[in-house]
Design an enzyme around this catalytic site. Sequence first.
Site, short mmCIF file in Angstrom:
data_model
loop_
_atom_site.label_atom_id
_atom_site.label_comp_id
_atom_site.label_asym_id
_atom_site.label_seq_id
_atom_site.Cartn_x
_atom_site.Cartn_y
_atom_site.Cartn_z
N CYS A 76 -3.42 7.44 -0.25
CA CYS A 76 -2.36 6.44 -0.38
C CYS A 76 -1.03 7.07 -0.80
O CYS A 76 0.01 6.44 -0.67
CB CYS A 76 -2.78 5.32 -1.32
SG CYS A 76 -3.33 5.85 -2.93
N HIS A 77 -1.05 8.32 -1.28
CA HIS A 77 0.21 9.00 -1.59
C HIS A 77 1.04 9.25 -0.32
O HIS A 77 2.23 9.51 -0.42
CB HIS A 77 -0.03 10.31 -2.35
CG HIS A 77 -0.85 11.31 -1.61
ND1 HIS A 77 -2.23 11.30 -1.63
CD2 HIS A 77 -0.50 12.35 -0.83
CE1 HIS A 77 -2.68 12.31 -0.90
NE2 HIS A 77 -1.65 12.96 -0.39
N TYR A 113 5.22 1.52 4.55
CA TYR A 113 4.41 0.35 4.24
C TYR A 113 4.43 -0.64 5.41
O TYR A 113 3.39 -1.16 5.82
CB TYR A 113 4.92 -0.35 2.97
CG TYR A 113 4.76 0.45 1.71
CD1 TYR A 113 3.55 0.47 1.02
CD2 TYR A 113 5.82 1.19 1.19
CE1 TYR A 113 3.41 1.19 -0.16
CE2 TYR A 113 5.68 1.92 0.02
CZ TYR A 113 4.48 1.91 -0.65
OH TYR A 113 4.34 2.64 -1.80
N ASN A 170 -6.46 0.89 -4.28
CA ASN A 170 -7.28 1.92 -3.65
C ASN A 170 -8.23 2.56 -4.67
O ASN A 170 -7.79 3.21 -5.61
CB ASN A 170 -6.37 3.01 -3.05
CG ASN A 170 -7.13 4.09 -2.32
OD1 ASN A 170 -8.35 4.07 -2.22
ND2 ASN A 170 -6.38 5.04 -1.80
N GLU A 181 1.23 19.03 0.42
CA GLU A 181 0.98 18.84 1.84
C GLU A 181 2.17 19.23 2.72
O GLU A 181 2.12 19.10 3.94
CB GLU A 181 0.59 17.39 2.11
CG GLU A 181 -0.74 17.01 1.49
CD GLU A 181 -1.25 15.65 1.88
OE1 GLU A 181 -0.72 15.05 2.84
OE2 GLU A 181 -2.20 15.17 1.23
#
Length: 187
Positions: free
Chosen positions: A152-153, A121, A144, A179
């Site tokens: 945003c994850h 962040y 978002n 991912e």
Amino acid sequence: MESTERPRGPHLEWTVLPSEIGPLLLAATPEGLVRVEFHAGPDRAGRMIGALVSRLGAEAWRPEPGREVLLAEPIRQLKAYFAGTLRRFDLPLDWRLSSGFNRQVLLELDRSVPYGSVVGYGELAARVGQPGAAQAVGNAMGSNPLPLVVACHRVVENDGGIGGFGGGVETKRTLLALEGVLPQPLF
């Protein structure tokens, strides 16, 4: 007001897409994908569409599955993402639901944090020229309108913690595992 026929004027096409993380509400305008919403059961989807119609001043249209016009490509790309064959979304986006600092942060996130990576962040705050605004970045992530597509994850706590997530922490863990950032759960 929801129509069963494709509207001629300003409209919003929407559907609920089953996914590995639960039902996703997708909504698009002729300008692009405008909203992705997690956990979109019938009540939640109905409330969200009502709010979007009011905010955007558009008529809602839900085509039969497979007959989507504005959502055909977002659906194809989301399915490819969950199948592990898509690493970057390439879609027109309608940014009307985000503005100011929040939009600036989301655009930077989309531009600079690729598939399979994460950012803190605080680091993301520094990238937009606001060092010390980590909490404001967290608020931007929470607002978002296009999660998954604007990922945003991929934003985590600076100390290595996973942080919060509007779709739930377990959903965030699942997406980061997909991912390759986190190991797949054992159970």
